[in-house]
Motif scaffolding. Structure first.
Motif, PDB file in Angstrom:
ATOM      1  N   LEU A   1      90.129  30.022  21.616  1.00 32.09           N
ATOM      2  CA  LEU A   1      88.962  29.260  22.470  1.00 32.09           C
ATOM      3  C   LEU A   1      89.338  28.592  23.665  1.00 32.09           C
ATOM      4  CD1 LEU A   1      86.068  30.712  20.805  1.00 32.09           C
ATOM      5  CD2 LEU A   1      87.223  31.542  22.173  1.00 32.09           C
ATOM      6  N   PHE A   2      89.847  26.886  22.784  1.00 33.00           N
ATOM      7  CA  PHE A   2      90.038  26.200  24.124  1.00 33.00           C
ATOM      8  C   PHE A   2      91.353  25.834  24.587  1.00 33.00           C
ATOM      9  CE2 PHE A   2      92.644  22.039  24.055  1.00 33.00           C
ATOM     10  CZ  PHE A   2      90.717  21.002  24.752  1.00 33.00           C
TER      11      PHE A   2
ATOM     12  N   TYR B   1      84.217  25.212  17.904  1.00 36.75           N
ATOM     13  CA  TYR B   1      84.082  25.883  18.767  1.00 36.75           C
ATOM     14  C   TYR B   1      83.156  26.888  17.588  1.00 36.75           C
ATOM     15  CZ  TYR B   1      86.543  25.617  22.873  1.00 36.75           C
ATOM     16  OH  TYR B   1      87.301  25.295  23.873  1.00 36.75           O
ATOM     17  N   LEU B   2      81.658  26.296  17.827  1.00 36.46           N
ATOM     18  CA  LEU B   2      80.543  27.002  17.219  1.00 36.46           C
ATOM     19  C   LEU B   2      80.132  28.743  17.171  1.00 36.46           C
ATOM     20  CD1 LEU B   2      78.534  24.408  16.190  1.00 36.46           C
ATOM     21  CD2 LEU B   2      80.149  24.631  14.960  1.00 36.46           C
TER      22      LEU B   2
ATOM     23  N   ALA C   1      89.443  19.580  31.451  1.00 34.57           N
ATOM     24  CA  ALA C   1      90.048  18.975  30.684  1.00 34.57           C
ATOM     25  C   ALA C   1      90.305  20.228  29.723  1.00 34.57           C
ATOM     26  CB  ALA C   1      89.419  17.784  30.139  1.00 34.57           C
ATOM     27  N   GLY C   2      89.349  21.452  29.731  1.00 35.88           N
ATOM     28  CA  GLY C   2      89.288  22.785  29.071  1.00 35.88           C
ATOM     29  C   GLY C   2      87.772  22.698  28.666  1.00 35.88           C
ATOM     30  N   LEU C   3      86.927  22.090  28.758  1.00 36.71           N
ATOM     31  CA  LEU C   3      85.607  22.072  28.181  1.00 36.71           C
ATOM     32  C   LEU C   3      84.214  21.733  29.374  1.00 36.71           C
ATOM     33  CD1 LEU C   3      85.554  19.059  25.310  1.00 36.71           C
ATOM     34  CD2 LEU C   3      84.973  21.925  25.484  1.00 36.71           C
TER      35      LEU C   3
ATOM     36  N   MET D   1     104.011  28.778  21.021  1.00 34.84           N
ATOM     37  CA  MET D   1     102.515  29.613  21.854  1.00 34.84           C
ATOM     38  C   MET D   1     101.026  27.974  21.646  1.00 34.84           C
ATOM     39  SD  MET D   1     101.672  32.833  19.931  1.00 34.84           S
ATOM     40  CE  MET D   1     100.397  33.360  20.225  1.00 34.84           C
ATOM     41  N   PHE D   2     100.080  28.175  22.316  1.00 39.77           N
ATOM     42  CA  PHE D   2      99.262  27.042  22.643  1.00 39.77           C
ATOM     43  C   PHE D   2      98.796  26.831  20.443  1.00 39.77           C
ATOM     44  CE2 PHE D   2      94.773  26.154  22.897  1.00 39.77           C
ATOM     45  CZ  PHE D   2      95.154  24.541  23.017  1.00 39.77           C
TER      46      PHE D   2
END
Length: 448
Positions: A21-22, A46-47, A31-33, A1-2
């Protein structure tokens, strides 16, 4: 898994939800963001919420926030005066095609407080503010070329970011911000060394007749929070006056240096000034201010303006009332207290490094500070650039702070906020000292 893969890279299980979440973000963002400035080690935190000087991540870990959204949140998180006014204005409308009284109120505050501002225009970001300041300077002078200094970040406008890292091509032209940028951009940008008082006029004279403005951050963060020398400020001012070149002070970040900002602190008298971050109370904002005659390029009476400047969300009521509430609370006394805390943290960190003869130095001013993995603080932008070995050291420092419950920016300015206490500052100093003690086995002498 990731998640298992990320934990295998050293990502702790206590932040498993950030990993999840990423993983989701990588399906929808490059790039995920959606911001390239977000720190990853190896993935971002992640906040979920913030309160005062602290934030909580999605796994409910509490962290002392020394980033404050890249120095924006000078009052920390959840500042009650801002919450109160925003709650009220949300019920009356969030944005209109027409002006509101709220924009006048914030503008009046800025004009009354910042010596360089006679007139002001609001936009939505620091990048926009610099872009329109450059356009204003060009329209006013009828010239095209911009002078900027190495190591300063002025946003994403092509002419403002050319030569940003101080690098040049093999032909001596400023390196552009991205592949495919128009080569002609480099023709209209001159990149000089910050604090080189002796060389500025010599570099400018050959093209003085085509230079519209000198763009300067009084204390460039990416160059290590360098302080301008009095000689440099005097040289920049004299050259600008002699050759009818406008001075643009970029204080999007550095307005937080004091009640009247950074230029007033160092004796710089700009014709135009760009501000942002703290003037929005945590909401999107930017502003261009300056001399009334220069600002007239944006409009005089019913005449067609030389520079058309709009923006669907510019001067929206939410940003205006939030900014006014935040700035009202930034009294002279509030700035003095932040400066005292800043002096305390810089002194404490410096003394800790000296006590252990560790190769670290500290720069900064007011509520800003940066830790550098070398004995001497940077004197120019090139000396602020970390070597690979120094980057490894700083990454270890950031990880130690994170494990101790503190968000310390990597390779960027750290900052204090008004809800922070002496105890918070002592925690920062103690955490740094603990890092030095636990790593005393390292061959500091070899890294000097």
């Amino acid at each position: 898994m990731f998640t298992d893969k990320v934990q295998g890279l050293g990502w702790p299980a206590v932040r498993a939800h950030s990993a999840h979440l990423f993983h989701r973000g990588n399906h929808v963002f490059p790039a995920g963001l959606t911001r390239s400035t977000v720190e990853k080690d190896p993935i971002p935190i992640y906040l979920a919420r913030g309160e005062g000087a602290y934030v909580w991540d999605e796994d409910d870990n509490r962290l002392l926030d020394l980033n404050n959204n890249f120095t924006t949140l000078i009052h920390g998180h959840g500042f009650e005066p801002v919450i109160d006014v925003v709650e009220r204005v949300l019920k009356t409308g969030t944005c209109f095609a027409n002006p509101t009284e709220h924009e006048i109120a914030l503008a009046e505050l800025l004009v009354s407080r910042i010596p360089a501002i006679d007139r002001v225009r609001f936009v939505n970001s620091g990048t926009e503010a610099v872009m329109f300041a450059v356009k204003a300077a060009r329209a006013y002078t009828r010239r095209s070329t911009i002078v900027r200094f190495t190591g300063a970040y002025h946003g994403a406008y092509d002419w403002a970011e050319a030569g940003q890292g101080g690098t040049v091509t093999d032909t001596g032209r400023p390196k552009l911000g991205y592949p495919g940028a128009p080569p002609a951009v480099a023709d209209n940008v001159i990149v000089l060394d910050f604090n080189d008082a002796a060389g500025i006029e010599q570099a400018i004279v050959p093209r003085a007749g085509d230079i519209a403005a000198i763009l300067i951050d009084p204390t460039p963060s990416r160059a290590g929070l360098l302080h301008p020398t009095p000689e440099f400020v005097a040289a920049v001012s004299a050259v600008a006056l002699k050759y009818d070149i406008l001075l643009i002070a970029d204080e999007v970040l550095n307005l937080r240096q004091g009640f009247a900002g950074a230029s007033a602190r160092y004796g710089l008298e700009p014709d135009l000034i760009t501000v942002g971050k703290i003037i929005g109370g945590g909401f999107p904002i930017g502003a261009i201010g300056g001399r009334a005659d220069v600002m007239a390029v944006f409009g005089v009476d019913d005449k067609t303006p030389l520079v058309s400047q709009g923006g669907t969300f510019s001067a929206n009521p939410v940003s205006m009332v939030a900014g006014k509430a935040a700035m009202d609370a930034l009294t002279v006394e509030a700035f003095d207290r932040l400066e005292r805390l800043g002096d305390r943290v810089r002194t404490g960190l410096t003394e800790a490094a000296l006590k252990r003869n560790a190769p670290f130095s500290v720069s900064g001013v007011a509520s800003l500070f940066r830790v550098h993995p070398r004995k001497a603080a940077p004197v120019n932008s090139s000396s602020a650039t970390m070597t690979p070995a120094e980057a490894v050291t700083m990454r270890a420092l950031s990880r130690h702070f994170l494990a101790s419950g503190i968000l310390l920016p990597f390779g960027a300015a750290a900052c204090l906020s008004t809800p922070m206490t002496d105890a918070d500052v002592d925690t920062v100093i103690d955490t740094f000292d603990d890092f030095l003690e636990k790593n005393s086995h390292m061959a500091w002498e070899e890294q000097q």
